[in-house]
Design a protein around this motif. Structure first.
Motif, PDB file in Angstrom:
ATOM      1  N   LYS A 277       0.839   0.318 -18.507  1.00  0.00           N
ATOM      2  CA  LYS A 277       1.426  -1.020 -18.544  1.00  0.00           C
ATOM      3  C   LYS A 277       2.599  -1.175 -17.586  1.00  0.00           C
ATOM      4  CE  LYS A 277       0.217  -2.092 -23.365  1.00  0.00           C
ATOM      5  NZ  LYS A 277       0.752  -2.368 -24.733  1.00  0.00           N
ATOM      6  N   ASN A 278       3.067  -0.073 -17.028  1.00  0.00           N
ATOM      7  CA  ASN A 278       4.254  -0.121 -16.181  1.00  0.00           C
ATOM      8  C   ASN A 278       3.870  -0.299 -14.723  1.00  0.00           C
ATOM      9  OD1 ASN A 278       6.732   0.807 -14.689  1.00  0.00           O
ATOM     10  ND2 ASN A 278       7.437   1.024 -16.801  1.00  0.00           N
ATOM     11  N   ILE A 279       4.528  -1.230 -14.062  1.00  0.00           N
ATOM     12  CA  ILE A 279       4.201  -1.569 -12.674  1.00  0.00           C
ATOM     13  C   ILE A 279       4.497  -0.410 -11.724  1.00  0.00           C
ATOM     14  CG2 ILE A 279       6.473  -2.551 -12.154  1.00  0.00           C
ATOM     15  CD1 ILE A 279       4.997  -4.665 -10.471  1.00  0.00           C
ATOM     16  N   GLN A 280       5.418   0.485 -12.110  1.00  0.00           N
ATOM     17  CA  GLN A 280       5.761   1.596 -11.223  1.00  0.00           C
ATOM     18  C   GLN A 280       4.561   2.492 -10.940  1.00  0.00           C
ATOM     19  OE1 GLN A 280       9.128   3.652 -12.892  1.00  0.00           O
ATOM     20  NE2 GLN A 280      10.318   1.782 -13.122  1.00  0.00           N
ATOM     21  N   LEU A 281       3.685   2.654 -11.920  1.00  0.00           N
ATOM     22  CA  LEU A 281       2.486   3.464 -11.720  1.00  0.00           C
ATOM     23  C   LEU A 281       1.629   2.889 -10.600  1.00  0.00           C
ATOM     24  CD1 LEU A 281       0.516   5.724 -12.567  1.00  0.00           C
ATOM     25  CD2 LEU A 281      -0.430   4.146 -14.255  1.00  0.00           C
ATOM     26  N   TYR A 282       1.495   1.565 -10.565  1.00  0.00           N
ATOM     27  CA  TYR A 282       0.642   0.913  -9.566  1.00  0.00           C
ATOM     28  C   TYR A 282       1.309   0.885  -8.195  1.00  0.00           C
ATOM     29  CZ  TYR A 282      -1.724  -0.310 -13.846  1.00  0.00           C
ATOM     30  OH  TYR A 282      -2.360  -0.240 -15.057  1.00  0.00           O
ATOM     31  N   GLN A 283       2.629   0.793  -8.178  1.00  0.00           N
ATOM     32  CA  GLN A 283       3.334   0.884  -6.897  1.00  0.00           C
ATOM     33  C   GLN A 283       3.127   2.263  -6.269  1.00  0.00           C
ATOM     34  OE1 GLN A 283       7.167  -0.272  -8.691  1.00  0.00           O
ATOM     35  NE2 GLN A 283       7.341  -1.837  -7.111  1.00  0.00           N
ATOM     36  N   VAL A 284       3.295   3.294  -7.086  1.00  0.00           N
ATOM     37  CA  VAL A 284       3.093   4.660  -6.598  1.00  0.00           C
ATOM     38  C   VAL A 284       1.649   4.870  -6.161  1.00  0.00           C
ATOM     39  CG1 VAL A 284       3.103   7.092  -7.271  1.00  0.00           C
ATOM     40  CG2 VAL A 284       4.993   5.611  -7.960  1.00  0.00           C
ATOM     41  N   ALA A 285       0.695   4.311  -6.917  1.00  0.00           N
ATOM     42  CA  ALA A 285      -0.724   4.462  -6.592  1.00  0.00           C
ATOM     43  C   ALA A 285      -1.053   3.823  -5.240  1.00  0.00           C
ATOM     44  CB  ALA A 285      -1.588   3.844  -7.689  1.00  0.00           C
ATOM     45  N   VAL A 286      -0.479   2.654  -4.956  1.00  0.00           N
ATOM     46  CA  VAL A 286      -0.740   1.979  -3.681  1.00  0.00           C
ATOM     47  C   VAL A 286      -0.182   2.807  -2.519  1.00  0.00           C
ATOM     48  CG1 VAL A 286      -0.199  -0.045  -2.285  1.00  0.00           C
ATOM     49  CG2 VAL A 286      -0.855  -0.328  -4.672  1.00  0.00           C
ATOM     50  N   VAL A 287       1.036   3.305  -2.679  1.00  0.00           N
ATOM     51  CA  VAL A 287       1.644   4.116  -1.627  1.00  0.00           C
ATOM     52  C   VAL A 287       0.831   5.386  -1.386  1.00  0.00           C
ATOM     53  CG1 VAL A 287       3.682   5.465  -0.989  1.00  0.00           C
ATOM     54  CG2 VAL A 287       3.960   3.218  -2.032  1.00  0.00           C
ATOM     55  N   PHE A 288       0.459   6.057  -2.478  1.00  0.00           N
ATOM     56  CA  PHE A 288      -0.335   7.281  -2.375  1.00  0.00           C
ATOM     57  C   PHE A 288      -1.671   6.997  -1.683  1.00  0.00           C
ATOM     58  CE2 PHE A 288      -3.282  10.502  -3.857  1.00  0.00           C
ATOM     59  CZ  PHE A 288      -2.535  11.659  -3.841  1.00  0.00           C
ATOM     60  N   THR A 289      -2.317   5.905  -2.043  1.00  0.00           N
ATOM     61  CA  THR A 289      -3.627   5.558  -1.485  1.00  0.00           C
ATOM     62  C   THR A 289      -3.546   5.271   0.001  1.00  0.00           C
ATOM     63  OG1 THR A 289      -4.386   4.676  -3.600  1.00  0.00           O
ATOM     64  CG2 THR A 289      -5.558   3.946  -1.623  1.00  0.00           C
ATOM     65  N   THR A 290      -2.562   4.477   0.409  1.00  0.00           N
ATOM     66  CA  THR A 290      -2.448   4.127   1.830  1.00  0.00           C
ATOM     67  C   THR A 290      -2.136   5.365   2.679  1.00  0.00           C
ATOM     68  OG1 THR A 290      -0.124   3.502   1.449  1.00  0.00           O
ATOM     69  CG2 THR A 290      -1.772   1.736   1.422  1.00  0.00           C
ATOM     70  N   CYS A 291      -1.284   6.262   2.155  1.00  0.00           N
ATOM     71  CA  CYS A 291      -0.946   7.474   2.911  1.00  0.00           C
ATOM     72  C   CYS A 291      -2.169   8.364   3.095  1.00  0.00           C
ATOM     73  CB  CYS A 291       0.166   8.233   2.203  1.00  0.00           C
ATOM     74  SG  CYS A 291       1.765   7.397   2.194  1.00  0.00           S
ATOM     75  N   LYS A 292      -2.936   8.556   2.018  1.00  0.00           N
ATOM     76  CA  LYS A 292      -4.125   9.395   2.092  1.00  0.00           C
ATOM     77  C   LYS A 292      -5.224   8.749   2.937  1.00  0.00           C
ATOM     78  CE  LYS A 292      -5.241  12.607  -0.053  1.00  0.00           C
ATOM     79  NZ  LYS A 292      -5.353  14.025   0.343  1.00  0.00           N
ATOM     80  N   LEU A 293      -5.404   7.452   2.757  1.00  0.00           N
ATOM     81  CA  LEU A 293      -6.466   6.753   3.472  1.00  0.00           C
ATOM     82  C   LEU A 293      -6.204   6.726   4.970  1.00  0.00           C
ATOM     83  CD1 LEU A 293      -9.114   5.277   3.051  1.00  0.00           C
ATOM     84  CD2 LEU A 293      -7.840   3.159   2.696  1.00  0.00           C
ATOM     85  N   LEU A 294      -4.930   6.629   5.345  1.00  0.00           N
ATOM     86  CA  LEU A 294      -4.586   6.594   6.774  1.00  0.00           C
ATOM     87  C   LEU A 294      -5.044   7.876   7.474  1.00  0.00           C
ATOM     88  CD1 LEU A 294      -1.238   5.338   8.258  1.00  0.00           C
ATOM     89  CD2 LEU A 294      -2.306   7.383   9.156  1.00  0.00           C
ATOM     90  N   ILE A 295      -4.699   9.023   6.909  1.00  0.00           N
ATOM     91  CA  ILE A 295      -5.078  10.277   7.564  1.00  0.00           C
ATOM     92  C   ILE A 295      -6.583  10.522   7.450  1.00  0.00           C
ATOM     93  CG2 ILE A 295      -4.628  11.728   5.534  1.00  0.00           C
ATOM     94  CD1 ILE A 295      -3.961  12.590   9.257  1.00  0.00           C
ATOM     95  N   ASN A 296      -7.198  10.081   6.345  1.00  0.00           N
ATOM     96  CA  ASN A 296      -8.649  10.246   6.202  1.00  0.00           C
ATOM     97  C   ASN A 296      -9.415   9.417   7.226  1.00  0.00           C
ATOM     98  OD1 ASN A 296      -8.288  12.001   4.083  1.00  0.00           O
ATOM     99  ND2 ASN A 296      -8.675  10.494   2.492  1.00  0.00           N
ATOM    100  N   ILE A 297      -8.974   8.177   7.432  1.00  0.00           N
ATOM    101  CA  ILE A 297      -9.612   7.318   8.440  1.00  0.00           C
ATOM    102  C   ILE A 297      -9.493   7.946   9.819  1.00  0.00           C
ATOM    103  CG2 ILE A 297      -9.355   5.111   9.662  1.00  0.00           C
ATOM    104  CD1 ILE A 297     -10.816   4.767   7.077  1.00  0.00           C
ATOM    105  N   ALA A 298      -8.320   8.517  10.102  1.00  0.00           N
ATOM    106  CA  ALA A 298      -8.129   9.179  11.395  1.00  0.00           C
ATOM    107  C   ALA A 298      -9.083  10.360  11.548  1.00  0.00           C
ATOM    108  CB  ALA A 298      -6.679   9.637  11.536  1.00  0.00           C
TER     109      ALA A 298
END
Length: 481
Positions: A273-294
């Motif tokens: 229910k806490n928004i902090q979990l989703y903020q962290v999830a978005v940051v984690f996802t974008t960081c991982k996806l960036l290097i994976n796409i590369a």
């Protein structure tokens, strides 16, 4: 059966009572309580041993993202959409398995045993993904699907179990950051080793002047050799991890018994229910996806560009990981120069965006290799900075709630795996069939996706509360339970 169940409660209380007596006696005869050990710095030997635990995942992930699309399209001969579907299927299985793995690991504990199980499953399934089956294409694809299914479930087991060991090894936020850093250093070092091996395996082959003909069916044995070498290194590293790292001790015996009986769904629901979990999830996802796409689209871009030496599909990713290793080591020394980690994350994101601009504005001639090398340096350096900080923020979110640690890690990685697969299959479906009409397709994909992901990750990271960014002396949960 009923009589046995009626006595379960009494037996359970008796066990707790006996364990409490033994714990009290142990405290009387011991100068150090295990809880105190968790509040001390983790010694270098344990850090190094911990780093070896994820090597198998790291080396297989590098091959999976860098060469699966090339192998399926250019060696096996399946269409780009089918290759994209196989990669999407693997990421979807990983995403679905991740939360279930997190709950199981939290419930039954013994995280090192889960790592061992995942290692065995990976060793069996991974080499089969890069084997060319002399069967009909339908049967071959079914075999690939089965191999990918087992491999991705195993990958999730190892990843979540290994990550969730961090909060159990130490209560100190600073030490958790160091464990995160050593994990990242091992990841980068492993990938450097893998791409050196890949360069030695692939080097020397040149195309015949036709666009997209750098890798072909005759290279099947090279992919098989690469997969077998990766499996050997991974299994050897797993033996080191299991042999040298002592399992963290649970200091509260009552909690140990209760953990095996039920999962703290109330606490999990509070996290959800806490928004902090989703903020962290978005940051984690974008960081991982960036290097994976590369990793995925640099080899495909090389295959469509003017570069005509096959060793470059390993040498350019190697450049990215060397720069990533140097940056991940150096960032610890420059941190004290900045008041906030948000400034450091901003610098990392800007570096990644600059790399995407270099890819887009490359001249597609004899200078393409040099442009790509510089872009690889930017991707490697930028992702090193942002990835380490995103993992540190995740560990700070967990705090002392280690009984939910695996669930939190599985939650933030769920979106990474699922979105990764959706993005890849979407890119392949949008690709035109006429190579002359979309001769720069993978260049544009690499440039626009990397730049967009770096920007999105930066904007969300800037909204995360400071208490999750800056580490305190002792980590505590930042979610009100």
């Amino acid at each position: 059966m009923m009589d046995r169940c009626e006595n379960c409660g009494d037996e359970y209380e008796r066990l707790l009572s006996e364990e409490d007596d033994r714990s009290s006696a142990a405290e009387d005869h011991s100068d150090e309580h295990p809880l105190h050990l968790r509040q001390r710095p983790v010694d270098t030997g344990r850090r190094v041993a911990y780093g070896f635990g994820h090597v198998f995942n790291d080396i297989t992930a590098a091959i999976w993202f860098s060469y699966t699309m090339v192998f399926m399209q250019n060696v096996v001969g399946v269409p780009g959409t089918t290759a994209g579907f196989l990669l999407f299927f693997g990421q979807t299985v990983d995403a679905i398995a991740t939360p279930f793995v997190g709950i199981m690991v939290d419930k039954f504990g013994k995280k090192k045993n889960w790592v061992l199980l995942g290692t065995v499953m990976e060793a069996i399934s991974f080499p089969l993904i890069y084997y060319v089956w002399n069967l009909s294409i339908v049967v071959a694809i079914l075999l690939y699907i089965c191999s990918i299914l087992i491999f991705q479930m195993a990958w999730a087991l190892v990843q979540i179990s290994h990550l969730s060991l961090i909060p159990e090894l130490t209560d100190l936020s600073l030490e958790r950051g160091k464990l995160t850093s050593i994990r990242y250093v091992f990841t980068v070092s492993t990938n450097i080793l893998m791409f050196i091996i890949a360069w030695l395996v692939f080097r020397g082959v040149r195309n015949n002047g036709n666009m997209g003909s750098l890798i072909g069916p005759n290279d099947s044995e090279k992919f098989q050799m690469l997969a077998l070498i990766a499996t050997t290194i991974g299994v050897f590293s797993a033996f080191i991890f299991h042999g040298l790292l002592k399992s963290p001790r649970i200091t509260n015996t009552k909690l140990m018994y209760r953990q095996n009986r039920q999962i703290n769904f109330d606490k999990i629901l509070t996290f959800c229910k806490n928004i902090q979990l989703y903020q962290v999830a978005v940051v984690f996802t974008t960081c991982k996806l960036l290097i994976n796409i590369a990793l995925i689209y640099i080899p495909l871009f090389i295959n469509e560009s003017a570069i005509d030496e096959s060793g470059t599909i390993a040498s350019i990713p190697l450049v990215a990981y060397v720069s990533s290793l140097i940056t991940s080591i150096g960032v610890e020394y420059v941190k004290p120069c900045f008041k906030s980690d948000k400034v450091i994350f901003t610098i990392g994101s800007i570096i990644s965006i600059f790399g995407s601009l270099l890819v887009f504005f490359n001249p597609n001639n004899e200078l393409t290799y040099h442009y790509l090398c510089l872009a690889a340096v930017c991707f490697g350096s930028g992702s090193a900075i942002t990835s380490v900080l995103s993992l540190s923020v995740t560990a700070n979110l967990i705090g002392n709630d280690t009984d939910c640690g695996a669930f939190i890690y599985s939650s933030v990685t769920f979106s990474d795996k699922l979105i990764n697969g959706l993005v890849i299959i979407g890119i392949e479906f949008m690709k035109c069939t006429d190579l002359e009409k979309c001769s720069h397709y993978y260049r544009d994909v690499l440039a626009f996706s990397s730049g967009s992901l770096a920007l999105i990750g930066l904007l969300v990271f800037l909204t995360i509360p400071k208490i999750l960014i800056k580490a305190t002396k002792r980590s505590s949960s930042h979610i009100v339970i």
